[in-house]
Enzyme design. Structure first.
Site, short mmCIF file in Angstrom:
data_model
loop_
_atom_site.label_atom_id
_atom_site.label_comp_id
_atom_site.label_asym_id
_atom_site.label_seq_id
_atom_site.Cartn_x
_atom_site.Cartn_y
_atom_site.Cartn_z
N CYS A 201 0.84 -1.20 0.00
CA CYS A 201 0.00 0.00 0.00
C CYS A 201 0.87 1.25 0.00
O CYS A 201 1.71 1.42 0.90
CB CYS A 201 -0.93 -0.01 1.21
SG CYS A 201 -1.91 1.50 1.40
N CYS A 204 0.20 3.27 3.47
CA CYS A 204 0.63 2.83 4.80
C CYS A 204 1.67 1.72 4.79
O CYS A 204 2.22 1.38 5.83
CB CYS A 204 -0.59 2.37 5.62
SG CYS A 204 -1.21 0.72 5.17
N CYS A 217 -6.39 -2.02 0.54
CA CYS A 217 -5.49 -2.29 1.65
C CYS A 217 -6.33 -2.64 2.87
O CYS A 217 -7.12 -1.81 3.33
CB CYS A 217 -4.61 -1.08 1.93
SG CYS A 217 -3.57 -1.28 3.41
N CYS A 220 -5.35 -0.04 6.08
CA CYS A 220 -5.73 1.37 6.23
C CYS A 220 -7.00 1.74 5.47
O CYS A 220 -7.49 2.86 5.59
CB CYS A 220 -4.59 2.29 5.79
SG CYS A 220 -4.34 2.37 4.00
N ASP A 338 21.91 -0.05 -15.88
CA ASP A 338 21.69 -1.24 -15.05
C ASP A 338 20.73 -2.17 -15.78
O ASP A 338 19.57 -1.82 -16.03
CB ASP A 338 21.09 -0.80 -13.71
CG ASP A 338 20.87 -1.96 -12.74
OD1 ASP A 338 20.93 -3.13 -13.17
OD2 ASP A 338 20.61 -1.69 -11.55
#
Length: 412
Positions: A201, A204, A217, A220, A338
């Site tokens: 999430c 949170c 979520c 929360c 990368d």
């Protein structure tokens, strides 16, 4: 008033003239369109130039990790039903390139601008957009791009209190969290095939639950908003519940999602969905992407895939085996140096296809394919790869600079 440009200041006029001259020199030297160097020169002479050249325009900003160039083109096509459009159609999406594009559109009504994710808040502050389209956020250029949650936070801060209408993908939790700080949001159910950057999430840090096409979520209560626009099969559903057929020559589910978002943006400017979607049919390729070219007696379709989410969408466009595939990967500055992102791509989806591998980092890709248990051969050039490919249209998938290399070689 959009479409009525106030005269530029003497300093701004000088900056525009100098920028165009620098761009012309760059083109003459064979170094590309010159839009970036032209914009850099112009902004050096007048740092406020972007705000000045955008002042008379109704501006739409389009930002995302994937799909922003195509969506920018689709929105521009739709808005031309109402008036002239200036756009950074070739994808120069940082302030210098954007300034160059807008400086050439004095008679336009609309500015439809693709913006690099990192520069969205900065550009929005300068150009005061009427609308902002947010498509997705996922990992990209790992050595220099911010972690996706950090990018979402940057968006969230930049969008707080904006007067623009924000058209945002309800299926991407990172986009929803970022857009939720804006007072006026239109939610679009555009889908999200790549989910590996949105399992926690953003509000949170809790674990996201993803039943069917929903998400929330449990810790929360942050959850998917109810969309007012939606992609449903081959149709766009508008806020009134009407279904409009998508008329695209561009392939794949991702482009139908781009068209859905584009229709929602066009509607914010008074272009009906039917008109917008019909106009989008004119787009056959975007900066060479999806073009089918003849090279050495073979048909080659050029596909761009820059990161794991993009490769996942691109695999869905390829015909079933034994369609031959050429894969090309570079790791130059514009790509990110990368290449560890290759390990996030599920190359087992290419099993059964005859595969040739080229590009600066062909050996990195070869190791990844070997671990995935996919047969391949390494080639030194596009010509060698085409010669080694069995009959059938060849699907050539490349990341950013590898794609540009390929376009130069095949003559498109």
């Amino acid at each position: 008033m959009a479409g009525n440009q106030e005269p530029l200041s003497p300093r701004a006029r000088l900056a525009v003239t100098a920028g165009k001259a620098a761009a012309a020199v760059s083109r003459a030297a064979g170094r590309g369109s010159g839009s970036v160097i032209g914009g850099k020169v112009a902004l050096r002479l007048d740092p406020d130039l972007l705000a000045q050249v955008a002042h008379h325009l109704d501006v739409v900003l389009v930002s995302a990790t994937n799909g922003k160039t195509t969506t920018t083109r689709l929105i521009a096509e739709a808005l031309r039903a109402n008036g002239g459009v200036v756009s950074n159609a070739l994808g120069a999406n940082m302030p210098a390139g954007i300034t160059s594009a807008l400086a050439g559109g004095s008679d336009a009504q609309y500015g439809v601008i693709e913006v690099d994710e990192k520069y969205l808040a900065t550009v929005a502050r300068d150009v005061t957009p009427k609308a902002i389209a947010l498509l997705n956020l996922s990992r990209d250029q790992l050595d220099r791009a911010a972690e996706t949650r950090m990018l979402a936070e940057r968006w969230r801060e930049g969008l707080s209190g904006t007067k623009a209408v924000v058209i945002a993908n309800a299926d991407d939790p990172l986009v929803v969290w970022a857009a939720s700080s804006a007072p006026n949001v239109v939610w679009v159910a555009a889908g999200q095939e790549w989910k590996d950057d949105a399992w926690s999430c953003p509000a949170c840090g809790g674990v996201m639950q993803r039943p069917d096409d929903d998400w929330f979520c449990a810790e929360c209560g942050f959850r998917r908003p109810t969309p007012s626009w939606a992609l449903s099969g081959d149709e766009v559903l508008d806020p009134h519940g009407s279904a409009w057929p998508i008329k695209l020559q561009l392939p794949g589910r991702a482009n139908k999602a781009n068209a859905t978002t584009s229709a929602a943006v066009a509607a914010a400017f008074g272009v009906p969905p039917q008109v917008a979607l019909e106009r989008m049919h004119a787009v056959t390729a975007v900066a060479g992407r999806y073009d089918v070219v003849d090279y050495r007696g073979r048909q080659v379709r050029l596909l761009l895939a820059k990161n794991p989410a993009g490769w996942l969408e691109t695999f869905s466009l390829i015909d079933a085996p034994p369609a031959p595939v050429i894969l090309s990967v570079n790791a130059r500055g514009a790509d990110g140096t990368d290449t560890s992102w290759l390990w996030d791509v599920d190359y087992s989806r290419l099993a059964g296809h005859p595969i040739c591998v080229i590009g600066d980092r062909k050996l990195d890709l070869a190791v990844r394919l070997e671990v995935a248990g996919v047969d391949f051969q390494v080639c030194e050039s596009p010509a060698e790869a085409v010669s080694a490919s069995p009959p059938g249209r060849i699907e050539a998938i490349a990341n950013y600079t590898a794609f540009q290399d390929l376009r130069r070689v095949v003559g498109n």
